[in-house]
Design an enzyme around this catalytic site. Structure first.
Site, PDB file in Angstrom:
ATOM      1  CE  LYS A 132      -3.929  -2.234   2.111  1.00  0.00           C
ATOM      2  NZ  LYS A 132      -4.528  -2.734   3.337  1.00  0.00           N
TER       3      LYS A 132
ATOM      4  CD  GLN B  98      -3.747  -4.462   6.468  1.00  0.00           C
ATOM      5  OE1 GLN B  98      -3.563  -3.501   5.736  1.00  0.00           O
ATOM      6  NE2 GLN B  98      -4.406  -5.534   6.086  1.00  0.00           N
TER       7      GLN B  98
ATOM      8  CG  ASP C 268     -10.161  -0.199   4.692  1.00  0.00           C
ATOM      9  OD1 ASP C 268      -9.922  -0.480   3.501  1.00  0.00           O
ATOM     10  OD2 ASP C 268      -9.520  -0.657   5.656  1.00  0.00           O
TER      11      ASP C 268
END
Ligand code: NAD
Length: 300
Positions: free
Chosen positions: A54, A98, A121
């Protein structure tokens, strides 16, 4: 005739190219650089690889990347304090924590602490609710990537029948909402559904997000259907060596590709789209935060 193989790797590269162009424009015209903060708690090997990828791709499209690596025994208080700081940092337009988190941390609580406008997200209940009620939201990256691939393959999705296999909060449910938003007739099936094959067989679009290698068989699939395989499963590959493994999806690729109209491979289908959509969401969040027009082609 064999199905068209959907090249997610190439499509994701195009999406990243569009993101990079928009980032350049923001820098040139507004002296603004989108920034993505990624928070990793603990030392999960797979998570470390994701986070590294990422960060690399974030920098490649010209955005700022802020990595926060915290030890596995980080307290809830420390993590929430970091999120609070990132929420108010004007250089940070997207925040991603995460998952999975170590067991002592409550993922729902942590996600709810992220400001919805920075929740790239798309997991915050605010964004979940906005998506479900057909309003402008930040949309979970993997289903967003699937929608982009479907639109590129089919064009207008209006009136198509779609079955989503799997009802997780991160893939199945938001996928169903996105397809509804695109005017499809949507069926969602899951582990307790009894007539999955029959429902899938009636569908123009099949999205499999289960985590069971080869669950979807050729005789479940309607000839010409577009099949999107989200599943990522590591299985033994004895032909490559005694302990060798390989990645496969939820769909029996070799058989289904003889029936379907188009199909995503694993790897190289949906996988690369997830980070590309994360970057797209970060640019969108940056534009929204600054009252600027949203990037075309990078929102739902
Ligand atoms: P999950 O375990 O949270 O959900 C799985 C879903 O499948 C559940 O809703 C369950 O009811 C359903 N299910 C289980 N067995 C079933 C069966 N026999 N028939 C029908 N439904 C069944 O998983 P998830 O997080 O949604 O992920 C699904 C798969 O997608 C996994 O393989 C995961 O690795 C993969 N994934 C890929 C990406 C990507 O970037 N490509 C992103 C997220 C998840």
């Amino acid at each position: 005739m064999a199905a068209r193989i959907i090249d997610g790797k190439a499509f994701a590269a195009d999406v990243r190219g569009s993101v990079a162009q928009h980032v350049m424009k923001l820098k040139k015209e507004h002296d603004l650089t989108p920034g993505l903060a990624v928070v990793l708690v603990g030392e999960d090997a797979a998570s470390e690889v994701y986070v590294r990828n990422k960060a690399k791709q974030t920098l490649e499209v010209g955005m700022n990347s802020y990595e926060h690596k915290l030890p596995a025994d980080t307290t809830e208080e420390t993590l929430l304090a970091l999120i609070d700081r990132l929420n108010t940092d004007p250089a940070v337009h997207g925040i991603l924590v995460q998952l999975p988190l170590p067991r002592h941390l409550d993922a729902n609580l942590v996600i709810t602490a992220i400001h919805p406008a920075k929740d790239v997200d798309g997991f915050h209940i605010s964004n979940v609710g906005l998506l479900a009620s057909g309003q402008k939201a930040l949309v979970p990256c993997t289903p967003f990537g699937c929608l982009m691939l479907l639109r590129n393959e089919i064009g207008d999705l209006r009136g198509k029948t779609a079955t989503v296999i799997g009802r997780s909060n991160i893939v199945g449910k938001p996928m169903a909402q996105l397809l509804l938003g695109a005017d499809c007739s949507v069926t969602v099936v899951h582990r307790w559904s009894s007539n999955i094959a029959e429902l899938v067989r009636a569908s123009d679009i099949v999205v499999a997000a289960v985590g069971q290698p080869g669950l979807i068989q050729a005789d479940w699939v309607k000839p010409g259907a577009v099949v999107i395989d989200v599943g990522i499963n590591r299985v033994p590959a004895p032909d490559k060596g005694e302990y060798a493994t390989k990645l496969v999806g939820d769909v029996q690729f070799d058989e289904v590709q003889k029936i379907a109209g188009a199909i995503t491979p694993v790897p190289g289908g949906v996988g690369p789209m997830t980070i590309a959509c994360l970057l797209a969401n970060t640019v969108t969040a940056c534009c929204r935060a600054n009252g600027l027009p949203e990037p075309t082609g990078l929102t739902v």
